[in-house]
Every structure is written in structure tokens, then in C-alpha cells.
Design a protein around this motif. Sequence first.
Motif, PDB file in Angstrom:
ATOM      1  N   PHE A 104      87.470  62.098  33.087  1.00 53.82           N
ATOM      2  CA  PHE A 104      88.776  62.718  32.853  1.00 53.82           C
ATOM      3  C   PHE A 104      88.640  64.084  32.191  1.00 53.82           C
ATOM      4  O   PHE A 104      87.670  64.375  31.490  1.00 53.82           O
ATOM      5  CB  PHE A 104      89.694  61.810  32.025  1.00 53.82           C
ATOM      6  CG  PHE A 104      89.264  61.563  30.612  1.00 53.82           C
ATOM      7  CD1 PHE A 104      89.599  62.445  29.585  1.00 53.82           C
ATOM      8  CD2 PHE A 104      88.540  60.425  30.279  1.00 53.82           C
ATOM      9  CE1 PHE A 104      89.224  62.217  28.275  1.00 53.82           C
ATOM     10  CE2 PHE A 104      88.155  60.174  28.966  1.00 53.82           C
ATOM     11  CZ  PHE A 104      88.496  61.075  27.960  1.00 53.82           C
ATOM     12  N   ALA A 105      89.618  64.920  32.464  1.00 51.55           N
ATOM     13  CA  ALA A 105      89.714  66.243  31.856  1.00 51.55           C
ATOM     14  C   ALA A 105      91.186  66.583  31.715  1.00 51.55           C
ATOM     15  O   ALA A 105      91.986  66.284  32.605  1.00 51.55           O
ATOM     16  CB  ALA A 105      89.001  67.288  32.710  1.00 51.55           C
ATOM     17  N   PHE A 106      91.543  67.170  30.597  1.00 54.36           N
ATOM     18  CA  PHE A 106      92.926  67.630  30.439  1.00 54.36           C
ATOM     19  C   PHE A 106      92.950  68.874  29.558  1.00 54.36           C
ATOM     20  O   PHE A 106      92.042  69.114  28.764  1.00 54.36           O
ATOM     21  CB  PHE A 106      93.837  66.528  29.879  1.00 54.36           C
ATOM     22  CG  PHE A 106      93.537  66.091  28.471  1.00 54.36           C
ATOM     23  CD1 PHE A 106      94.058  66.775  27.383  1.00 54.36           C
ATOM     24  CD2 PHE A 106      92.746  64.974  28.242  1.00 54.36           C
ATOM     25  CE1 PHE A 106      93.791  66.361  26.080  1.00 54.36           C
ATOM     26  CE2 PHE A 106      92.472  64.547  26.940  1.00 54.36           C
ATOM     27  CZ  PHE A 106      92.994  65.247  25.860  1.00 54.36           C
ATOM     28  N   GLY A 107      93.980  69.663  29.721  1.00 53.69           N
ATOM     29  CA  GLY A 107      94.088  70.892  28.935  1.00 53.69           C
ATOM     30  C   GLY A 107      95.130  71.819  29.497  1.00 53.69           C
ATOM     31  O   GLY A 107      96.128  71.389  30.093  1.00 53.69           O
TER      32      GLY A 107
ATOM     33  N   LEU B 213      93.084  58.429  22.615  1.00 53.70           N
ATOM     34  CA  LEU B 213      92.382  58.815  21.395  1.00 53.70           C
ATOM     35  C   LEU B 213      92.089  60.314  21.398  1.00 53.70           C
ATOM     36  O   LEU B 213      92.225  60.984  20.369  1.00 53.70           O
ATOM     37  CB  LEU B 213      91.096  58.010  21.257  1.00 53.70           C
ATOM     38  CG  LEU B 213      90.296  58.202  19.966  1.00 53.70           C
ATOM     39  CD1 LEU B 213      91.152  57.967  18.735  1.00 53.70           C
ATOM     40  CD2 LEU B 213      89.076  57.276  19.958  1.00 53.70           C
ATOM     41  N   ALA B 214      91.691  60.860  22.549  1.00 51.27           N
ATOM     42  CA  ALA B 214      91.439  62.306  22.638  1.00 51.27           C
ATOM     43  C   ALA B 214      92.718  63.089  22.363  1.00 51.27           C
ATOM     44  O   ALA B 214      92.700  64.122  21.664  1.00 51.27           O
ATOM     45  CB  ALA B 214      90.876  62.655  24.015  1.00 51.27           C
ATOM     46  N   LEU B 215      93.833  62.606  22.888  1.00 51.75           N
ATOM     47  CA  LEU B 215      95.121  63.254  22.608  1.00 51.75           C
ATOM     48  C   LEU B 215      95.476  63.170  21.130  1.00 51.75           C
ATOM     49  O   LEU B 215      96.001  64.131  20.551  1.00 51.75           O
ATOM     50  CB  LEU B 215      96.221  62.606  23.447  1.00 51.75           C
ATOM     51  CG  LEU B 215      96.244  62.968  24.938  1.00 51.75           C
ATOM     52  CD1 LEU B 215      97.166  62.023  25.700  1.00 51.75           C
ATOM     53  CD2 LEU B 215      96.674  64.411  25.145  1.00 51.75           C
TER      54      LEU B 215
ATOM     55  N   ARG C 286      96.010  65.586  15.787  1.00 50.14           N
ATOM     56  CA  ARG C 286      95.592  65.635  14.378  1.00 50.14           C
ATOM     57  C   ARG C 286      95.127  67.039  13.998  1.00 50.14           C
ATOM     58  O   ARG C 286      95.373  67.510  12.883  1.00 50.14           O
ATOM     59  CB  ARG C 286      94.481  64.608  14.137  1.00 50.14           C
ATOM     60  CG  ARG C 286      93.888  64.625  12.731  1.00 50.14           C
ATOM     61  CD  ARG C 286      93.264  63.274  12.385  1.00 50.14           C
ATOM     62  NE  ARG C 286      92.303  62.830  13.363  1.00 50.14           N
ATOM     63  CZ  ARG C 286      90.995  63.075  13.296  1.00 50.14           C
ATOM     64  NH1 ARG C 286      90.502  63.787  12.284  1.00 50.14           N
ATOM     65  NH2 ARG C 286      90.172  62.606  14.221  1.00 50.14           N
ATOM     66  N   LEU C 287      94.454  67.703  14.922  1.00 52.09           N
ATOM     67  CA  LEU C 287      94.027  69.083  14.663  1.00 52.09           C
ATOM     68  C   LEU C 287      95.242  69.955  14.377  1.00 52.09           C
ATOM     69  O   LEU C 287      95.231  70.776  13.450  1.00 52.09           O
ATOM     70  CB  LEU C 287      93.246  69.622  15.858  1.00 52.09           C
ATOM     71  CG  LEU C 287      92.753  71.068  15.731  1.00 52.09           C
ATOM     72  CD1 LEU C 287      91.573  71.141  14.755  1.00 52.09           C
ATOM     73  CD2 LEU C 287      92.339  71.632  17.094  1.00 52.09           C
TER      74      LEU C 287
ATOM     75  N   ARG D 191     102.784  70.344  27.734  1.00 51.39           N
ATOM     76  CA  ARG D 191     102.684  70.669  29.172  1.00 51.39           C
ATOM     77  C   ARG D 191     101.224  70.661  29.615  1.00 51.39           C
ATOM     78  O   ARG D 191     100.769  71.544  30.354  1.00 51.39           O
ATOM     79  CB  ARG D 191     103.355  72.011  29.478  1.00 51.39           C
ATOM     80  CG  ARG D 191     104.848  72.008  29.178  1.00 51.39           C
ATOM     81  CD  ARG D 191     105.504  73.307  29.598  1.00 51.39           C
ATOM     82  NE  ARG D 191     105.019  74.439  28.797  1.00 51.39           N
ATOM     83  CZ  ARG D 191     105.464  74.745  27.585  1.00 51.39           C
ATOM     84  NH1 ARG D 191     106.404  74.010  27.016  1.00 51.39           N
ATOM     85  NH2 ARG D 191     104.987  75.774  26.919  1.00 51.39           N
ATOM     86  N   LEU D 192     100.494  69.656  29.166  1.00 48.43           N
ATOM     87  CA  LEU D 192      99.083  69.538  29.505  1.00 48.43           C
ATOM     88  C   LEU D 192      98.903  69.095  30.956  1.00 48.43           C
ATOM     89  O   LEU D 192      99.744  68.386  31.513  1.00 48.43           O
ATOM     90  CB  LEU D 192      98.392  68.548  28.568  1.00 48.43           C
ATOM     91  CG  LEU D 192      98.372  68.932  27.079  1.00 48.43           C
ATOM     92  CD1 LEU D 192      97.831  67.788  26.235  1.00 48.43           C
ATOM     93  CD2 LEU D 192      97.545  70.193  26.863  1.00 48.43           C
TER      94      LEU D 192
END
Length: 476
Positions: A285-288, A361-363, A368-369, A444-445
Motif C-alpha cells: 500500500f501507498a498513500f499521500g 496505524l499509518a494514518l 499524531r505528527l 484528500r489523501l
Amino acid sequence: MIRSRRPSPVLLCVVLAAIVLAAAAGIPPARAAERESRDFRLPPHVTFRLENGLTVSLMEQHQVPLITAIALFPAGAARDAGMPGLAYLTAEALLFGTRTRTKAQIEDRLEFLGARYYAWADLETAGVFFSFMSADRDAVLPLMRDVIRDPAFDPAEFAKRKKRLLLELVQQKERPSAVVDAYFNRFLFGPHGYGNPVYGTRASVKNITRLDAKAFYDRHYRPEDSVLAIVGDFETEDMRRRIEGLFSSWRPRGRPTVLEQPPLPRHDRSRVLLVNKDDATETQFAFGGFGIPRNHPDYIAVRVVNAVLGGRFTSMLNDALRVSEGLTYGASSTFNTYRDAGSFVISSFTSTENTFKAVDLALAVLERLHEQGVDEKTLESAKAYLVGQFPTSYETPGSLANLLAAMFFYGFDESDVNGFRQRVEGVDVQKAREIIARHFPRERLQFVLIGKAAALRGRAGRYGELTEKEIKADGF
């Protein structure tokens, strides 16, 4: 017996001055001295233009009797203009023979000399790389000139390479990690040139001819748009005379082409591309979203914050997905920076049954950042990492030649290099918060999931508007 080398008085003065200044700034002396010793400055070099417009950068490095030469052209896949794979095949064809030498003759000569060489194309650029013993410059440089100026686009060699590429395009679909970037770029950038797959598609490659490659060469391999970067064991004035003699008569064959790109798409909602691979037991998977261009003034600050999020092994993403939960062998975040735009991507892989746990979890880490920012201890660790890694990135003639070529193409100068440590150190907790808010997309990822669609389809749509493709289908 190993003898200790006594440091020079000048060096001692420099280090002591750094410690004094650091103490005034509140930086511990030991750490200040360590960082000063790891500082990097671009070695002296000369850059000039020939009458035909070719930019030449020369840098002497006499530690080893080697020379590395890189020629860079604005001839990447972004310029394929409806024929994906054309830029790649054109670059490959530079080594298929010249007007005076066959491919076999080029290979025999360079291998006899022990030279390393290759041609490449990526999204924005194409080029050739030659590395050879300095004593062999009289043999290699004229050959490099012929490869650049007079490629023959041999019909038989071109046909063989095209046949192999068609097989490779089928094979790469068996490895989701090899194609996830192509799917994501196409999904994010759409019809813009940055969405073009570098290696093309089967349908497109089948129709590309050597005449197409020759025409692409004539349009985009032009001296006034290109750079020749040479680093190694030579005298600058001697090398300058050689290059002038070899390349001054190079004249472009076609008219210059103005690159007209469609505008970058505006994504007003989150979307999901689910690519089905029936036999998959894992999901890649990849998102951004959109990132920044290479010459953006926040480029270095973005690198600092990204080191915290996912740009190194001890990052927030890797700690959460790998160390704490054991969902993957690695998770990362990347800013791909181009001349006119860029992308921000979080990527990883996991077992099919853990797909949504890993993505969620990545989201959550990204959120959190944004909500908590970066604490001072973590930020200092990331800055020390980048400062420590930076000099090692430019230890070889090849890496320095690449840097000189990149400076020309992306339009940054040596102040970006010489001031790297100072710019890294200038990122404090407040600056990091500003960079996160400005450049790390959270809304809007755009998502790409490659895996077993039957197991993923029911929940993938919760991330955004769902579109499906088959991995065996041609293209991206």
C-alpha cells in the motif's frame, strides 16, 4: 605501528572557535565539535558553457586515478507525450552503436579498459554514465562523445531491446513492490507527465519504432539544455581543452520543443485505487498527496521532519508498524521532488488480514505528527542523523558528478550544499510544526492498495471513492 597524527594549529583554532560559539548558543561542546568535524563543503569546481550552449562542470579529485563523467539531458518520461516508454528506449538506444562503432565494438572496447558505463532515463531526465581510469581518458572520452552526439539507433538492437522490455513489463506485475510507485504516480498526477510510467506499457512499447526514438532524441538531446559533469583525477585546464575539442561542434538536429503539460489535477476528495492480484497473500500500500519541488525553500526543513516521520529506520512509522506491532518489515515516508512539483508518500506492506490495521496505524501516526508535533529530543536526533549522513553521500567521484548535474538541472547552487548543516540546525520545534502544517498532507489523501481484492473490497472504500483495476491489465 600506528602513529597518532598531530592536528594542525589552524584546525585546532577552528574547532575551538566552533566550541566557543556553540557554548554561547547552548549546544554542548562535545556535540558541537563532533558536528563541526562532520560539516561538508562542496569541493572547488569550474562551470562554463561552450558556444553551442552545453554546460560543463569540472571538479578535480586526485585521491584515486579515476574519472567519472555524467551527461544529463531533460529527456525523461514526463516528455513521452502519449508514448509511454519512449524516453526509456531512447536512452537505452544511445549504447546500441554509433555512426562509427557497433554496439559490440563499444562493449568490447570499454570492457577491455575496465570502464563502467550505462544509460538511463527516469521521470524527468536521461543520461549516460562513464567511469574509467584517468590514464584511459584519450580512449573513453571520444567514445562518450560519439554515444552522445551520433547514436545510430541500430534497427536490430532496438528490436531486441524492445522485445525484452515487453517481457519485463509482464514480469514486473508479479512483484507489487516493483509497480506500486507507477500506480501511485498515475493515480496522483493523472494525465500530467509526472504520471507517466518510466518503462511504458505493453500497448505503447509495441508501437514505438526506432524512428520514434530518433525523433525524440532530436527534440530533447540538445547541448543548450544539457550538462556534462566530470569529476576525478585530471587537471582542469587540460580537461577543458579536451571537452571543447570534442563537443564544441555538436549542433542540435531538430527544433527545440516547448514542453506543454496539462495542469496538475486538483483532488477535492480522498480516493482509493484497489489493484487486484488474485494470488496475493500480502498487500502493498501507498498513500499521500502532492509534495514540493526540489528547489523549494523549505526542502531541507521538510527532510528534517520527514526523517522523524518515516525517513529513517528509527522513525515514527517504522517504530509503530514494525517494532511495536510487527505488521511489516518496514514502513517509510518519502518526498519525491521534481523540477515543477513533487509527491509525499507513506508506504509499506503487510499480510492480507492485517491490511487495514496497518493502514489505519499509518494514518494515526500521520495524525499524531500533526496534533503533537515533534519534541526537542526527537528533533535533535533527526538533525544529527541528517548532518552525519550528508558528507557520506558525496564520498565518490560518481556522487559528486551527480550532484553537479543536479545543481544544473534543478537550479540550486553550492550554498544549498555548503549551508546544509546550518539549515538543518535552524529547524526548531516551532519551525517543525509550521513545516508539518504546510507540507505534510492529511486530507484528500490518495490511496493505492495492491492485493487480493476479494478480501479488501469491503473495507477499502472507507478511505475514499473506490476504483478497481486488475494487475494483469496493461498499464497503470
